[in-house]
Design a protein around this motif. Structure first.
Motif, mmCIF file in Angstrom:
data_model
loop_
_atom_site.group_PDB
_atom_site.id
_atom_site.type_symbol
_atom_site.label_atom_id
_atom_site.label_comp_id
_atom_site.label_asym_id
_atom_site.label_seq_id
_atom_site.Cartn_x
_atom_site.Cartn_y
_atom_site.Cartn_z
ATOM 1 N N GLN A 89 0.839 -1.197 0.000
ATOM 2 C CA GLN A 89 0.000 0.000 0.000
ATOM 3 C C GLN A 89 0.871 1.242 0.000
ATOM 4 N N VAL A 90 0.384 2.289 -0.637
ATOM 5 C CA VAL A 90 0.991 3.606 -0.560
ATOM 6 C C VAL A 90 -0.103 4.521 -0.037
ATOM 7 N N VAL A 91 0.123 5.068 1.170
ATOM 8 C CA VAL A 91 -0.913 5.867 1.817
ATOM 9 C C VAL A 91 -0.374 7.243 2.201
ATOM 10 N N GLY A 92 -1.283 8.141 2.445
ATOM 11 C CA GLY A 92 -0.961 9.499 2.854
ATOM 12 C C GLY A 92 -2.178 10.363 2.610
ATOM 13 N N TYR A 93 -2.143 11.555 3.156
ATOM 14 C CA TYR A 93 -3.265 12.456 2.951
ATOM 15 C C TYR A 93 -3.283 12.978 1.522
ATOM 16 N N GLN A 94 -4.382 13.616 1.150
ATOM 17 C CA GLN A 94 -4.542 14.179 -0.187
ATOM 18 C C GLN A 94 -3.357 15.082 -0.533
ATOM 19 N N ASN A 95 -2.890 14.985 -1.764
ATOM 20 C CA ASN A 95 -1.765 15.771 -2.288
ATOM 21 C C ASN A 95 -0.426 15.436 -1.634
ATOM 22 N N SER A 96 -0.293 14.232 -1.100
ATOM 23 C CA SER A 96 0.991 13.841 -0.504
ATOM 24 C C SER A 96 1.927 13.214 -1.538
ATOM 25 N N GLY A 97 1.447 13.005 -2.754
ATOM 26 C CA GLY A 97 2.287 12.444 -3.803
ATOM 27 C C GLY A 97 2.060 10.964 -4.063
ATOM 28 N N LYS A 98 0.951 10.417 -3.587
ATOM 29 C CA LYS A 98 0.679 8.982 -3.733
ATOM 30 C C LYS A 98 0.641 8.539 -5.196
ATOM 31 N N THR A 99 -0.113 9.249 -6.013
ATOM 32 C CA THR A 99 -0.276 8.838 -7.408
ATOM 33 C C THR A 99 1.048 8.882 -8.157
ATOM 34 N N SER A 100 1.832 9.924 -7.959
ATOM 35 C CA SER A 100 3.146 10.017 -8.613
ATOM 36 C C SER A 100 4.057 8.887 -8.153
ATOM 37 N N PHE A 101 4.052 8.606 -6.851
ATOM 38 C CA PHE A 101 4.905 7.547 -6.302
ATOM 39 C C PHE A 101 4.492 6.187 -6.863
ATOM 40 N N VAL A 102 3.182 5.912 -6.857
ATOM 41 C CA VAL A 102 2.689 4.628 -7.364
ATOM 42 C C VAL A 102 3.005 4.497 -8.859
ATOM 43 N N SER A 103 2.868 5.574 -9.607
ATOM 44 C CA SER A 103 3.174 5.535 -11.044
ATOM 45 C C SER A 103 4.645 5.210 -11.280
ATOM 46 N N GLU A 104 5.538 5.877 -10.534
ATOM 47 C CA GLU A 104 6.967 5.608 -10.706
ATOM 48 C C GLU A 104 7.311 4.184 -10.272
ATOM 49 N N LEU A 105 6.738 3.744 -9.165
ATOM 50 C CA LEU A 105 6.994 2.386 -8.691
ATOM 51 C C LEU A 105 6.476 1.359 -9.697
ATOM 52 N N THR A 106 5.320 1.613 -10.264
ATOM 53 C CA THR A 106 4.763 0.730 -11.295
ATOM 54 C C THR A 106 5.704 0.644 -12.490
ATOM 55 N N GLU A 107 6.211 1.793 -12.903
ATOM 56 C CA GLU A 107 7.145 1.841 -14.027
ATOM 57 C C GLU A 107 8.408 1.031 -13.730
ATOM 58 N N ARG A 108 8.972 1.232 -12.538
ATOM 59 C CA ARG A 108 10.207 0.516 -12.158
ATOM 60 C C ARG A 108 9.995 -0.992 -12.100
#
Length: 159
Positions: free
Chosen positions: A12-31
């Protein structure tokens, strides 16, 4: 190449709104995808309101009352499922099709977590199975290294 195993690795990647979750998950998915893993993602739409779906013929079918609607092309499949309690069903479905499942959100689920906190903002409380905490921008390299180390351990220990 697929490293598919019978056991699904879930993070899981969690955090409050605008904490960067989507960007982090996208980069991790790419890697992870670049190393040969089949990656699936479930994103929690926890802010209420309607889902932002394109107006397609299949979406028109859903608006007309279809509980499950899909469109299939040579480039992939889009499925719209109009049921609200589908989390566990989706996890089970993903298990048959991916090696790694990344879950964006669902803070209170009990899977291993990366917690993203922007500097100067509050950290979510009462979380379980936290493997790394940091700022999604400032600490990105450390967080990615932590995830990669955790995944290497998980892959060896689940064989």
């Amino acid at each position: 190449m697929s490293n598919h195993r019978s056991t699904l690795t879930i993070l899981q990647v969690v955090g409050y709104q605008n904490s960067g979750k989507t960007s982090f998950v996208s980069e991790l998915t790419e890697r992870l995808s670049a190393t040969g893993f089949r990656v699936g993602v479930i994103k929690h739409h926890g802010h209420g309101g309607a889902l932002d779906l394109p107006m397609t013929d299949s979406h028109r079918h859903a608006l007309a009352g279809a509980v499950l609607s899909s469109v299939i092309s040579e480039n992939g499949t889009f499925i719209e499922w109009k049921a609200v309690d589908t989390f566990e069903l989706l996890v089970n479905w993903y298990e048959a099709h991916v090696d790694v499942l990344l879950i964006e959100g669902y803070k209170q689920k009990n899977y291993p977590k990366v917690v993203l906190v922007r500097e100067g903002f509050e950290q979510p409380v009462n979380l379980t199975n936290v493997i790394a905490i940091g700022d999604s921008v400032k600490d990105r390299n450390r967080l990615m290294s932590s995830v990669e180390g955790w995944m290497a351990y998980e892959l060896v220990s689940s064989e």
